[in-house]
Design a protein around this motif. Structure first.
Motif, PDB file in Angstrom:
ATOM      1  N   ASP A 100     -27.688 -17.185  57.912  1.00  7.89           N
ATOM      2  CA  ASP A 100     -26.931 -16.327  56.993  1.00  7.89           C
ATOM      3  C   ASP A 100     -26.518 -17.102  55.741  1.00  7.89           C
ATOM      4  O   ASP A 100     -26.657 -16.618  54.614  1.00  7.89           O
ATOM      5  CB  ASP A 100     -25.670 -15.777  57.677  1.00  7.89           C
ATOM      6  CG  ASP A 100     -25.972 -14.794  58.788  1.00  7.89           C
ATOM      7  OD1 ASP A 100     -27.088 -14.241  58.833  1.00  7.89           O
ATOM      8  OD2 ASP A 100     -25.062 -14.584  59.622  1.00  7.89           O
ATOM      9  N   CYS A 101     -26.004 -18.303  55.944  1.00  5.09           N
ATOM     10  CA  CYS A 101     -25.556 -19.117  54.804  1.00  5.09           C
ATOM     11  C   CYS A 101     -26.735 -19.576  53.958  1.00  5.09           C
ATOM     12  O   CYS A 101     -26.637 -19.605  52.722  1.00  5.09           O
ATOM     13  CB  CYS A 101     -24.724 -20.303  55.287  1.00  5.09           C
ATOM     14  SG  CYS A 101     -23.107 -19.795  55.930  1.00  5.09           S
ATOM     15  N   LEU A 102     -27.849 -19.903  54.591  1.00  2.17           N
ATOM     16  CA  LEU A 102     -29.046 -20.277  53.836  1.00  2.17           C
ATOM     17  C   LEU A 102     -29.486 -19.124  52.943  1.00  2.17           C
ATOM     18  O   LEU A 102     -29.837 -19.327  51.774  1.00  2.17           O
ATOM     19  CB  LEU A 102     -30.172 -20.684  54.789  1.00  2.17           C
ATOM     20  CG  LEU A 102     -31.495 -21.062  54.132  1.00  2.17           C
ATOM     21  CD1 LEU A 102     -31.336 -22.255  53.189  1.00  2.17           C
ATOM     22  CD2 LEU A 102     -32.543 -21.351  55.208  1.00  2.17           C
ATOM     23  N   GLU A 103     -29.430 -17.907  53.452  1.00  2.00           N
ATOM     24  CA  GLU A 103     -29.779 -16.729  52.652  1.00  2.00           C
ATOM     25  C   GLU A 103     -28.833 -16.593  51.460  1.00  2.00           C
ATOM     26  O   GLU A 103     -29.266 -16.321  50.340  1.00  2.00           O
ATOM     27  CB  GLU A 103     -29.737 -15.472  53.524  1.00  2.00           C
ATOM     28  CG  GLU A 103     -29.853 -14.168  52.763  1.00  2.00           C
ATOM     29  CD  GLU A 103     -31.199 -13.955  52.096  1.00  2.00           C
ATOM     30  OE1 GLU A 103     -31.278 -13.079  51.207  1.00  2.00           O
ATOM     31  OE2 GLU A 103     -32.177 -14.648  52.412  1.00  2.00           O
ATOM     32  N   LEU A 104     -27.545 -16.794  51.691  1.00  2.32           N
ATOM     33  CA  LEU A 104     -26.583 -16.716  50.588  1.00  2.32           C
ATOM     34  C   LEU A 104     -26.843 -17.797  49.543  1.00  2.32           C
ATOM     35  O   LEU A 104     -26.760 -17.541  48.345  1.00  2.32           O
ATOM     36  CB  LEU A 104     -25.151 -16.825  51.126  1.00  2.32           C
ATOM     37  CG  LEU A 104     -24.649 -15.628  51.928  1.00  2.32           C
ATOM     38  CD1 LEU A 104     -23.316 -15.953  52.591  1.00  2.32           C
ATOM     39  CD2 LEU A 104     -24.537 -14.401  51.037  1.00  2.32           C
ATOM     40  N   SER A 118     -17.037 -24.253  48.559  1.00  4.79           N
ATOM     41  CA  SER A 118     -15.871 -23.367  48.709  1.00  4.79           C
ATOM     42  C   SER A 118     -16.225 -21.930  48.328  1.00  4.79           C
ATOM     43  O   SER A 118     -15.795 -20.986  49.002  1.00  4.79           O
ATOM     44  CB  SER A 118     -14.687 -23.874  47.886  1.00  4.79           C
ATOM     45  OG  SER A 118     -15.024 -23.959  46.521  1.00  4.79           O
ATOM     46  N   ALA A 119     -17.019 -21.742  47.278  1.00  5.83           N
ATOM     47  CA  ALA A 119     -17.444 -20.390  46.899  1.00  5.83           C
ATOM     48  C   ALA A 119     -18.335 -19.793  47.983  1.00  5.83           C
ATOM     49  O   ALA A 119     -18.238 -18.600  48.297  1.00  5.83           O
ATOM     50  CB  ALA A 119     -18.170 -20.416  45.561  1.00  5.83           C
ATOM     51  N   LEU A 120     -19.186 -20.618  48.569  1.00  2.13           N
ATOM     52  CA  LEU A 120     -20.051 -20.156  49.647  1.00  2.13           C
ATOM     53  C   LEU A 120     -19.224 -19.755  50.868  1.00  2.13           C
ATOM     54  O   LEU A 120     -19.479 -18.720  51.494  1.00  2.13           O
ATOM     55  CB  LEU A 120     -21.061 -21.238  50.013  1.00  2.13           C
ATOM     56  CG  LEU A 120     -22.042 -20.899  51.126  1.00  2.13           C
ATOM     57  CD1 LEU A 120     -22.900 -19.697  50.769  1.00  2.13           C
ATOM     58  CD2 LEU A 120     -22.920 -22.116  51.425  1.00  2.13           C
ATOM     59  N   ALA A 121     -18.210 -20.551  51.203  1.00  2.00           N
ATOM     60  CA  ALA A 121     -17.337 -20.230  52.338  1.00  2.00           C
ATOM     61  C   ALA A 121     -16.647 -18.888  52.114  1.00  2.00           C
ATOM     62  O   ALA A 121     -16.567 -18.065  53.032  1.00  2.00           O
ATOM     63  CB  ALA A 121     -16.310 -21.347  52.550  1.00  2.00           C
ATOM     64  N   ALA A 125     -19.220 -16.092  52.479  1.00  2.00           N
ATOM     65  CA  ALA A 125     -19.649 -15.941  53.869  1.00  2.00           C
ATOM     66  C   ALA A 125     -18.491 -15.548  54.791  1.00  2.00           C
ATOM     67  O   ALA A 125     -18.717 -15.203  55.952  1.00  2.00           O
ATOM     68  CB  ALA A 125     -20.284 -17.241  54.362  1.00  2.00           C
ATOM     69  N   GLY A 126     -17.255 -15.649  54.291  1.00  2.00           N
ATOM     70  CA  GLY A 126     -16.098 -15.335  55.119  1.00  2.00           C
ATOM     71  C   GLY A 126     -15.843 -16.380  56.188  1.00  2.00           C
ATOM     72  O   GLY A 126     -15.374 -16.069  57.279  1.00  2.00           O
ATOM     73  N   HIS A 146     -14.291 -20.345  57.314  1.00  2.00           N
ATOM     74  CA  HIS A 146     -13.314 -21.392  57.009  1.00  2.00           C
ATOM     75  C   HIS A 146     -14.064 -22.572  56.384  1.00  2.00           C
ATOM     76  O   HIS A 146     -15.197 -22.871  56.792  1.00  2.00           O
ATOM     77  CB  HIS A 146     -12.611 -21.815  58.304  1.00  2.00           C
ATOM     78  CG  HIS A 146     -11.460 -22.724  58.072  1.00  2.00           C
ATOM     79  ND1 HIS A 146     -11.609 -24.082  57.903  1.00  2.00           N
ATOM     80  CD2 HIS A 146     -10.134 -22.467  57.978  1.00  2.00           C
ATOM     81  CE1 HIS A 146     -10.424 -24.628  57.707  1.00  2.00           C
ATOM     82  NE2 HIS A 146      -9.511 -23.669  57.755  1.00  2.00           N
ATOM     83  N   PRO A 147     -13.468 -23.259  55.414  1.00  2.00           N
ATOM     84  CA  PRO A 147     -14.151 -24.390  54.779  1.00  2.00           C
ATOM     85  C   PRO A 147     -14.630 -25.461  55.763  1.00  2.00           C
ATOM     86  O   PRO A 147     -15.707 -26.035  55.571  1.00  2.00           O
ATOM     87  CB  PRO A 147     -13.095 -24.947  53.820  1.00  2.00           C
ATOM     88  CG  PRO A 147     -12.250 -23.756  53.478  1.00  2.00           C
ATOM     89  CD  PRO A 147     -12.198 -22.937  54.744  1.00  2.00           C
ATOM     90  N   ALA A 148     -13.882 -25.713  56.820  1.00  2.00           N
ATOM     91  CA  ALA A 148     -14.316 -26.717  57.804  1.00  2.00           C
ATOM     92  C   ALA A 148     -15.571 -26.246  58.540  1.00  2.00           C
ATOM     93  O   ALA A 148     -16.478 -27.040  58.816  1.00  2.00           O
ATOM     94  CB  ALA A 148     -13.201 -27.010  58.797  1.00  2.00           C
ATOM     95  N   THR A 149     -15.631 -24.958  58.829  1.00  2.00           N
ATOM     96  CA  THR A 149     -16.827 -24.388  59.464  1.00  2.00           C
ATOM     97  C   THR A 149     -18.008 -24.509  58.515  1.00  2.00           C
ATOM     98  O   THR A 149     -19.123 -24.861  58.924  1.00  2.00           O
ATOM     99  CB  THR A 149     -16.584 -22.914  59.839  1.00  2.00           C
ATOM    100  OG1 THR A 149     -15.460 -22.838  60.715  1.00  2.00           O
ATOM    101  CG2 THR A 149     -17.802 -22.294  60.498  1.00  2.00           C
ATOM    102  N   MET A 150     -17.758 -24.242  57.224  1.00  2.00           N
ATOM    103  CA  MET A 150     -18.827 -24.318  56.226  1.00  2.00           C
ATOM    104  C   MET A 150     -19.360 -25.748  56.134  1.00  2.00           C
ATOM    105  O   MET A 150     -20.573 -25.947  55.976  1.00  2.00           O
ATOM    106  CB  MET A 150     -18.319 -23.841  54.859  1.00  2.00           C
ATOM    107  CG  MET A 150     -19.401 -23.836  53.789  1.00  2.00           C
ATOM    108  SD  MET A 150     -20.885 -22.881  54.218  1.00  2.00           S
ATOM    109  CE  MET A 150     -20.201 -21.249  54.335  1.00  2.00           C
TER     110      MET A 150
END
Length: 163
Positions: A50-54, A64-67, A70-71, A73-77
């Motif tokens: 999902d994040c790769l697609e974004l 931070s913009a990607l987090a 994607a909804g 948390h920054p640590a998860t990102m």
């Protein structure tokens, strides 16, 4: 016109609206299952795909913009980006225009796109065949509907994320 027949168009409209919402939920489920299969073939987690697609669609982008998009948390990102970088899907680069020298942007490595496109080729071919049956006016209506539906979904996601 009898009182019974005057309410019929409204009932049919509600029935069609419910059928559309049901179909959209089923489409969402099917696309999630397809994406799960694709991520498995690529040896990625679903959230990583999902994040790769974004990143591919909206990058280069800051973590931070990607987090936010994607909804997550920054640590998860950070974990997602670490996995994508280690697997050779993305690079992190210093942002030369940022005032903070630590600022980075993330961009997808385009030479890996063919792997993803190949896995979606069956769906894309089927969609091409399906869309060939529609007139230009019908396609325009579908585009507008999907864009408005996407916007409504983004608004609902943001509202839940800030609650």
């Amino acid at each position: 016109m009898s009182p019974a027949s005057s309410g019929e168009p409204a009932r049919r409209g509600r029935r069609f609206a419910n059928e559309i919402k049901d179909s959209l939920r089923e489409l969402s489920n099917q696309l999630s299952l397809l994406n799960h299969q694709v991520s498995g073939h690529l040896e990625l987690k679903d959230v990583d795909l999902d994040c790769l697609e974004l990143i591919t669609r909206h990058g280069p982008v800051s973590p931070s913009a990607l987090a936010r998009r994607a909804g997550l948390h920054p640590a998860t990102m950070t974990g997602v980006l670490d996995r994508l970088q280690k697997s050779g899907w993305i690079v992190r680069e210093r942002d030369p225009e940022a005032t903070d020298r630590r600022a980075v942007t993330v961009r997808a490595l385009r030479d890996r796109n063919a792997e993803v496109f190949q896995l979606y080729s069956g769906m894309n071919s089927t969609m091409d065949e399906l869309l060939a049956d529609y007139s230009e006016a019908e396609l325009k209506l579908l585009v507008e509907f999907l864009q408005r539906t996407t916007s409504a979904g983004r608004t609902a996601t943001e509202a839940l994320g800030s609650a």
